[in-house]
Design a protein around this motif. Structure first.
Motif, mmCIF file in Angstrom:
data_model
loop_
_atom_site.group_PDB
_atom_site.id
_atom_site.type_symbol
_atom_site.label_atom_id
_atom_site.label_comp_id
_atom_site.label_asym_id
_atom_site.label_seq_id
_atom_site.Cartn_x
_atom_site.Cartn_y
_atom_site.Cartn_z
ATOM 1 N N LYS A 6 -5.511 12.926 -0.567
ATOM 2 C CA LYS A 6 -5.260 11.512 -0.339
ATOM 3 C C LYS A 6 -3.888 11.193 -0.923
ATOM 4 O O LYS A 6 -3.554 11.660 -2.018
ATOM 5 N N ASN A 7 -3.093 10.403 -0.206
ATOM 6 C CA ASN A 7 -1.734 10.126 -0.632
ATOM 7 C C ASN A 7 -1.410 8.651 -0.433
ATOM 8 O O ASN A 7 -2.165 7.912 0.219
ATOM 9 N N TYR A 8 -0.283 8.230 -0.966
ATOM 10 C CA TYR A 8 0.062 6.823 -0.909
ATOM 11 C C TYR A 8 1.577 6.652 -0.863
ATOM 12 O O TYR A 8 2.342 7.556 -1.219
ATOM 13 N N ARG A 9 2.010 5.472 -0.436
ATOM 14 C CA ARG A 9 3.414 5.081 -0.509
ATOM 15 C C ARG A 9 3.499 3.630 -0.953
ATOM 16 O O ARG A 9 2.997 2.734 -0.280
ATOM 17 N N ALA A 17 -0.252 -0.793 -0.697
ATOM 18 C CA ALA A 17 0.325 0.542 -0.543
ATOM 19 C C ALA A 17 -0.227 1.194 0.721
ATOM 20 O O ALA A 17 -1.404 1.034 1.057
ATOM 21 N N GLU A 18 0.626 1.903 1.448
ATOM 22 C CA GLU A 18 0.149 2.703 2.574
ATOM 23 C C GLU A 18 -0.715 3.837 2.031
ATOM 24 O O GLU A 18 -0.425 4.416 0.974
ATOM 25 N N THR A 19 -1.758 4.168 2.761
ATOM 26 C CA THR A 19 -2.694 5.204 2.321
ATOM 27 C C THR A 19 -2.866 6.234 3.434
ATOM 28 O O THR A 19 -2.982 5.871 4.605
ATOM 29 N N HIS A 72 8.568 8.384 4.334
ATOM 30 C CA HIS A 72 7.368 9.138 3.953
ATOM 31 C C HIS A 72 7.716 10.540 3.448
ATOM 32 O O HIS A 72 6.837 11.400 3.335
ATOM 33 N N THR A 73 8.991 10.763 3.158
ATOM 34 C CA THR A 73 9.442 12.051 2.637
ATOM 35 C C THR A 73 10.088 11.840 1.274
ATOM 36 O O THR A 73 11.058 11.098 1.144
ATOM 37 N N GLY A 128 1.284 13.995 -2.618
ATOM 38 C CA GLY A 128 1.259 12.826 -3.482
ATOM 39 C C GLY A 128 0.730 13.126 -4.868
ATOM 40 O O GLY A 128 1.186 12.550 -5.858
ATOM 41 N N ALA A 129 -0.241 14.029 -4.977
ATOM 42 C CA ALA A 129 -0.789 14.370 -6.281
ATOM 43 C C ALA A 129 0.238 15.080 -7.150
ATOM 44 O O ALA A 129 0.212 14.979 -8.380
ATOM 45 N N LEU A 130 1.155 15.810 -6.510
ATOM 46 C CA LEU A 130 2.181 16.533 -7.256
ATOM 47 C C LEU A 130 3.376 15.653 -7.583
ATOM 48 O O LEU A 130 3.927 15.732 -8.684
ATOM 49 N N TYR A 131 3.793 14.818 -6.624
ATOM 50 C CA TYR A 131 5.077 14.132 -6.772
ATOM 51 C C TYR A 131 5.006 12.617 -6.669
ATOM 52 O O TYR A 131 6.025 11.945 -6.805
#
Length: 618
Positions: A399-402, A421-423, A94-95, A133-136
């Motif tokens: 909000k982010n995802y993997r 996807a993980e949220t 998650h990094t 997440g929005a940036l990278y």
């Protein structure tokens, strides 16, 4: 494997040829920006290791440095063995880890092994706290690590040589060549390190003191950086990094029969063209990443990435905005997959900041498409408000995802192509204080993660499923005090984090983890350091505390405190600059385990000699 090295050498030669064609240019020097999109991370904490800290960790990997300078936890499977970062209640996957703007996390495993990232391989190491997440994009749920290289525009030729010796048969050599003429900067560096790694440890069950077996390691690599300013508003950059690592896999306590080993090779290349016009600042970037691993002379894992990106930034009086698109083509050849896997990922992003009197806002959006897979959307809104010249309020909603790893989807047997996807939904707020040489910050954060992927037994094998839900919340406090005088510099820093990360659902009838802290996620982490530099020399003393952790079973690992100390002296003369240092690691000789049944060394020492000479332009 030799072909990969020849490819890198060929690029090295070609860039030298390119330089020869440009040595008549007489252009002004420019600066390359550090962390991508840092200006849009409004209200988020970014901690960058200063040059004196990096110098004193020259024989260590980046995980060691981050653990000593930030209240984060590095999960290490032994001394200089596989290591991943964990903070804000999330795991290593998650990094996001970025090198010169490119995500270098393994696309098969989904994380970076920090033991394969030597400190000496990069110019700048930064840790950005919080979801981004929005940036990278994917992976940036807990935070991001940024490794960047920068030009050195000091005119002339600079040569550097570093030699290190240490306990357990450790020896390290590195060299640097930096040449700048006009608008061209050419920088090459290489390194080699070896250690027997045969430290002594005590077997807890019987008190017997033994030497660690099957844990030696050797790695080498080199970096090539080229910076060419074609005009005052045009810049071309090239960065290359080749790294080769061989290590024996350190066995668990008391196992004297294991002979397992592992080889890793990494090639990372990126080139960019920057153009700044009256209309916008536009960047075209292309990159290539190749990761190769041979485990125990049998199992091969190989993945390649081809990255292309274009972005454009526009500035108005109180508004900045960037739009762009990133394409990543992934090719994976893994023995444990049924066939070669190819995947395309496309990210569209729009980033913006607004200045409204004492309030600065950032609104960022990213939309991710993965071939043959579902899409993901990551919006974020953050801001900071200046109460007065000393105090600021900060906050973020996101909000982010993997995206599931390739191993999660294609491993045979067990891979699950139906994974989602993980949220995560994240919120944080805090306050920053600055007055003169003192600065401090305190943040509270809360995170809700759904579709968390874990591997569970099914029939005769294990398989990953989206069945875990996790809530993570905590507090982070950082403080720094700097005093700089003509003959004395003092830097005092400290950090503390409290994290409560718990599952909110059960995954089976026998699952007893509800309401319990996640495995290998300490509730308490703390660090402190004092760095003094004077005409008589320098002194660095650092300490870090890692709280108790639960393991995958019911065992609890005790917390531990580690303290390091370094003394050094820099000597300038008409034949160059000499720098000598002596470090003592784990000064108090703490006995501890980062991962259950894995030994770590007691007190040990490192000696470092650095020689730098500059030939100035006449």
């Amino acid at each position: 494997m030799r072909k990969k090295l020849y490819l890198f050498v060929a690029l090295f030669v070609l860039t030298n040829c390119a330089y020869a064609q440009l040595d008549s240019l007489l252009l002004d020097a420019v600066e390359v920006r550090g962390i991508p999109y840092a200006k849009y991370a409004v209200g988020q904490k970014v901690v960058t290791a200063d040059s004196s800290i990096r110098k004193q960790y020259a024989q260590n990997n980046i995980g060691d440095l981050l653990a000593a300078t930030n209240p984060v936890y590095i999960r290490s499977y032994g001394n200089n063995m596989a290591a991943g970062i964990s903070f804000r209640g999330t795991g290593p996957s998650h990094t996001g880890v970025f090198w010169n703007g490119i995500n270098i996390n393994s696309r098969t495993l989904g994380q970076s092994d920090f033991s394969l990232l030597p400190v000496i391989g990069t110019d700048e190491i930064s840790l950005q706290y919080g979801s981004a997440g929005a940036l990278y994009g994917s992976d940036a749920i807990g935070g991001t690590v940024h490794l960047n290289n920068h030009p050195n525009w000091k005119e002339g030729l600079t040569l550097g040589l570093n030699q290190g010796l240490g306990s357990f048969g450790a020896r390290q050599t590195s060299g640097l060549i930096n040449f700048t003429k006009g608008k061209v900067n050419f920088k090459s560096s290489g390194y080699y390190q070896y250690a027997d790694n045969d430290f002594s440890y005590t077997i807890p069950s019987n008190g017997r003191v033994v030497k660690q077996n099957n844990a030696s390691y050797k790695y080498y690599g080199f970096n090539q950086d080229i910076y060419i300013q074609l005009a005052s508003n045009q810049l071309i950059t090239f960065n290359g990094w080749f790294n080769s690592n061989y290590r024996e896999i350190q066995p668990v306590l008391g196992n004297f029969a294991s002979l397992t080993d592992q080889e890793d090779e990494n090639i990372r290349l990126t080139a960019a063209y920057h153009h700044n016009s009256d209309f916008a600042y536009t960047t075209f970037r292309t990159g290539f990443v190749k990761d190769y691993q041979l485990y125990d002379q049998g199992s091969v894992v190989q993945a390649r990435q081809i990255i292309n990106q274009i972005q454009s930034e526009k500035k108005w009086k109180k508004v900045k905005a960037t739009i762009g698109v990133n394409h990543n083509h992934i090719i994976a050849d893994v023995d444990s997959y049924d066939k070669q896997q190819n995947e395309d990922r496309i990210d569209f992003f729009a980033l913006s900041t607004f200045q409204l009197y004492k309030l600065t806002l950032a609104a960022n959006l990213r939309y991710n498409l993965v071939s043959g897979y579902s899409s993901a959307f990551a919006p974020a809104l953050s801001g900071e408000y200046a109460l007065n010249p000393n105090w600021k309020l900060v906050g973020q909603l996101s909000k982010n995802y993997r995206v599931p790893t390739l191993n999660d989807r294609y491993w045979s047997p067990g891979g699950n192509i139906d994974l989602k996807a993980e949220t995560s939904y994240n919120t944080e707020g805090g306050i920053n204080f600055t007055q003169g040489a003192f600065s401090a910050s305190a943040n509270y954060y809360k995170m809700w993660v759904s579709e968390w992927i874990i591997w569970v037994p099914e029939s005769n094998y294990w398989t990953p499923k989206n069945i875990r839900k996790v809530n993570s919340e905590g507090v982070e406090v950082l403080a720094n005090y700097v005093v700089k005088r003509t003959d004395l510099s003092i830097n005092l820093s400290a950090g503390y984090s409290f994290n409560k990360a718990e599952p909110t659902n059960t995954i089976s009838a026998t699952d007893r983890s509800l309401g319990e802290q996640l495995p290998y996620t300490p509730k308490h982490n703390a660090n402190a350091a004092i760095n003094l530099v004077s005409k008589f020399g320098r002194l660095l003393i650092s300490g870090r505390y890692t709280g108790e952790r639960s393991t995958i079973g019911s065992t609890m690992l005790d917390g531990y405190f580690l303290m390091d100390a370094t003394v050094g002296k820099r000597i300038k003369s008409n034949i160059g600059e000499f720098d000598l240092s002596l470090s003592a690691k784990n000064v108090l000789g703490a006995e501890y385990q980062s991962i259950i049944n894995t030994a770590m060394p007691g007190r040990y020492y490192q000696f470092n000699f650095n020689y730098l000479i500059q030939f100035k332009k006449r």
